[in-house]
Design a protein around this motif. Sequence first.
Motif, PDB file in Angstrom:
ATOM      1  N   UNK A 252      37.096  65.159  50.090  1.00  0.00           N
ATOM      2  CA  UNK A 252      36.933  64.008  49.216  1.00  0.00           C
ATOM      3  C   UNK A 252      37.417  64.318  48.155  1.00  0.00           C
ATOM      4  N   UNK A 253      37.514  65.776  48.013  1.00  0.00           N
ATOM      5  CA  UNK A 253      38.182  66.565  46.784  1.00  0.00           C
ATOM      6  C   UNK A 253      39.604  66.103  47.109  1.00  0.00           C
ATOM      7  N   UNK A 254      39.695  66.580  48.469  1.00  0.00           N
ATOM      8  CA  UNK A 254      41.598  66.595  48.823  1.00  0.00           C
ATOM      9  C   UNK A 254      42.318  65.111  48.898  1.00  0.00           C
ATOM     10  N   UNK A 255      41.142  64.504  49.475  1.00  0.00           N
ATOM     11  CA  UNK A 255      41.627  63.089  49.573  1.00  0.00           C
ATOM     12  C   UNK A 255      41.580  62.719  48.248  1.00  0.00           C
ATOM     13  N   UNK A 256      41.124  62.537  47.002  1.00  0.00           N
ATOM     14  CA  UNK A 256      41.037  62.047  45.438  1.00  0.00           C
ATOM     15  C   UNK A 256      42.411  63.077  45.267  1.00  0.00           C
ATOM     16  N   UNK A 257      43.040  64.302  45.105  1.00  0.00           N
ATOM     17  CA  UNK A 257      43.430  65.300  44.355  1.00  0.00           C
ATOM     18  C   UNK A 257      45.002  64.317  44.797  1.00  0.00           C
ATOM     19  N   UNK A 258      45.397  64.253  46.064  1.00  0.00           N
ATOM     20  CA  UNK A 258      46.466  63.481  46.489  1.00  0.00           C
ATOM     21  C   UNK A 258      47.136  62.552  45.773  1.00  0.00           C
ATOM     22  N   UNK A 259      45.941  62.081  45.859  1.00  0.00           N
ATOM     23  CA  UNK A 259      46.431  60.457  45.085  1.00  0.00           C
ATOM     24  C   UNK A 259      46.544  60.632  43.464  1.00  0.00           C
ATOM     25  N   UNK A 260      45.542  61.433  42.793  1.00  0.00           N
ATOM     26  CA  UNK A 260      44.977  61.216  41.254  1.00  0.00           C
ATOM     27  C   UNK A 260      46.510  61.303  41.021  1.00  0.00           C
TER      28      UNK A 260
ATOM     29  N   UNK B 179      32.040  69.425  39.937  1.00  0.00           N
ATOM     30  CA  UNK B 179      32.145  70.940  39.405  1.00  0.00           C
ATOM     31  C   UNK B 179      33.428  70.499  40.326  1.00  0.00           C
ATOM     32  N   UNK B 180      33.581  70.523  41.877  1.00  0.00           N
ATOM     33  CA  UNK B 180      35.034  70.845  42.496  1.00  0.00           C
ATOM     34  C   UNK B 180      35.905  69.540  41.585  1.00  0.00           C
ATOM     35  N   UNK B 181      35.492  68.907  41.790  1.00  0.00           N
ATOM     36  CA  UNK B 181      36.645  68.054  41.186  1.00  0.00           C
ATOM     37  C   UNK B 181      37.370  67.996  39.885  1.00  0.00           C
TER      38      UNK B 181
ATOM     39  N   UNK C 166      37.631  71.179  38.703  1.00  0.00           N
ATOM     40  CA  UNK C 166      38.157  72.230  39.179  1.00  0.00           C
ATOM     41  C   UNK C 166      39.639  72.180  39.878  1.00  0.00           C
ATOM     42  N   UNK C 167      39.456  70.468  40.754  1.00  0.00           N
ATOM     43  CA  UNK C 167      41.249  70.054  40.950  1.00  0.00           C
ATOM     44  C   UNK C 167      41.487  69.167  39.902  1.00  0.00           C
ATOM     45  N   UNK C 168      40.886  69.436  38.489  1.00  0.00           N
ATOM     46  CA  UNK C 168      42.099  68.757  37.519  1.00  0.00           C
ATOM     47  C   UNK C 168      41.720  67.433  37.390  1.00  0.00           C
ATOM     48  N   UNK C 169      40.700  66.676  38.224  1.00  0.00           N
ATOM     49  CA  UNK C 169      40.016  65.364  38.041  1.00  0.00           C
ATOM     50  C   UNK C 169      39.621  64.637  37.263  1.00  0.00           C
ATOM     51  N   UNK C 170      40.011  63.943  36.158  1.00  0.00           N
ATOM     52  CA  UNK C 170      39.013  64.071  35.266  1.00  0.00           C
ATOM     53  C   UNK C 170      37.985  62.519  35.612  1.00  0.00           C
ATOM     54  N   UNK C 171      36.866  62.892  36.077  1.00  0.00           N
ATOM     55  CA  UNK C 171      35.652  62.064  36.772  1.00  0.00           C
ATOM     56  C   UNK C 171      35.158  61.497  35.452  1.00  0.00           C
ATOM     57  N   UNK C 172      34.904  59.878  35.404  1.00  0.00           N
ATOM     58  CA  UNK C 172      33.447  59.609  34.236  1.00  0.00           C
ATOM     59  C   UNK C 172      32.421  59.404  35.028  1.00  0.00           C
ATOM     60  N   UNK C 173      31.445  59.803  34.742  1.00  0.00           N
ATOM     61  CA  UNK C 173      30.505  59.086  34.973  1.00  0.00           C
ATOM     62  C   UNK C 173      29.221  58.685  34.415  1.00  0.00           C
TER      63      UNK C 173
END
Length: 495
Positions: free
Chosen positions: A367-375, A394-396, A398-405
């Motif tokens: 899922x991290x790689x999937x979202x990183x590609x589309x970010x 944490x993994x997201x 680290x992949x420089x994806x800003x997550x809204x919690x």
Amino acid sequence: MKTSTRRKKSNRSRKFLLRSTARYVIIPKNITTTGWPRIRQTAKAMGVVFDPWQEAVGKLIYAKTSDGLYASGVGGVVLSLPRQVGKTFLLGHAVFADCISSDRPLNVIWTAHHSRTSDETFKSMSNLADTKTVSPYVASVRKANGQQEIRFTNGSRIMFGAREQGFGRGFDAVDEIVFDEAQILTERALDAMVPTTNASPNPLILFIGTPPTPTDPSEVFTHKRQDALAGNVDDTLYVEFSADEDAKPDDRKQWAKANPSYPTRTGDAAILRMLRNLGPDSFRREGLGVWDRQAVTKCAIDADQWERATVPTKPDKPGETITAFALDMPPDRSALAIGACVKYADGTAHIELAEYRDTKTEGMAWAVEWLKERWPRTNAVAIDAMSPALTLLTDLQAAHIKVTVMQTRDTTQACGRLLDMLRDGTLTHLPDADQPQLGTFAHKVITRAVGKGGAFAWQRPSSDIDISPGVACTLALQAAHTTKRRPGRQTKAWH
């Protein structure tokens, strides 16, 4: 053959005896014997004599199949009782007697939602432990808050605590759990505590409560009642004592119908006290054991509105679009869903289940790689603060994806937004045949009240229904409407 016939007659007699007092008696299948005689004999030595209805309930609670395992060992024992019925007298003495007379040391957890209830039960049980007939079997009574425990000379012990304070997590080899105040028991609390019984050779779980209020987090108790009444389970004992639905509050015949301890053990004063001090609705639940009609829930999403929102493909509309994704998982973490939403310039939106994978075979890292590609073409990625999927945060990051919690307020707004847009015809989705997991959500999901202001959240109708695909799409819808990130046009971001 004669023995088998006698056993069947005994099972029927237990059920019919209770039917003369209880409104519903639904027993598990394949009962051949019961551990109740041992418990009753021990209780008698303690100076305790049970009423006939308590005897009947006790026989069914400790009923066993031919392999010696509890007949309700999988689905559990579910008792819906009004207050002042003698619940602690029956179960407290039964659990004591079980611990004292068991051929191996038992670990028992007795947990209530509120610390006040847990403290009161512990006080009552401590008083029992101090009696002349019981104290010889008791090794120690620990009274420190958070560590309340009664330990017996044979190594058995009963531990008491409140779920609201996190009690019960981290234990292992628990043989019996008594969920007191089961009308205030969430699936999250259940998921945290039931695994503690995995190492027990013959565990038993009891759910004891009164009919829930509309604002109680009662999904577990309500679902168990619904499954039992619908005939969906054969490994659960369900017993309900309640008055007629249209009972008048001051009708003493209805008091007797709801409370088998009235008037012999529970007198007029106890019930009149509830009647005078509780509101009409509360007395119906607390004093008469009557469930609200809305407790028999129906799907939260209107089937016609969902059908009208179906489109063959994602719309392609002019103007700027906003794309958002959200992640969710069921409580058992068996799957990971990524929901997607595109919001159009005209105020409409489209949701899809972008990905849904089995975590047992594919894990979660994908899922991290999937979202990183589309970010770079995505406006927002969201996760519910209480979702098991939050472990990916944490993994997201680290992949420089800003997550809204998203917090509780955000998720309740998201649920309301989805229903509003379906009603107004401003939301679309693909056919159920193309996304069966999202279709299951749409045709099965129910709601639970959050607070007292009318807010609500999605809820599973039963433990075997996974609503994470719909939760993920709902959060994606909310994220698309609230994000301020503008990386550019994202019409085909999730493809």
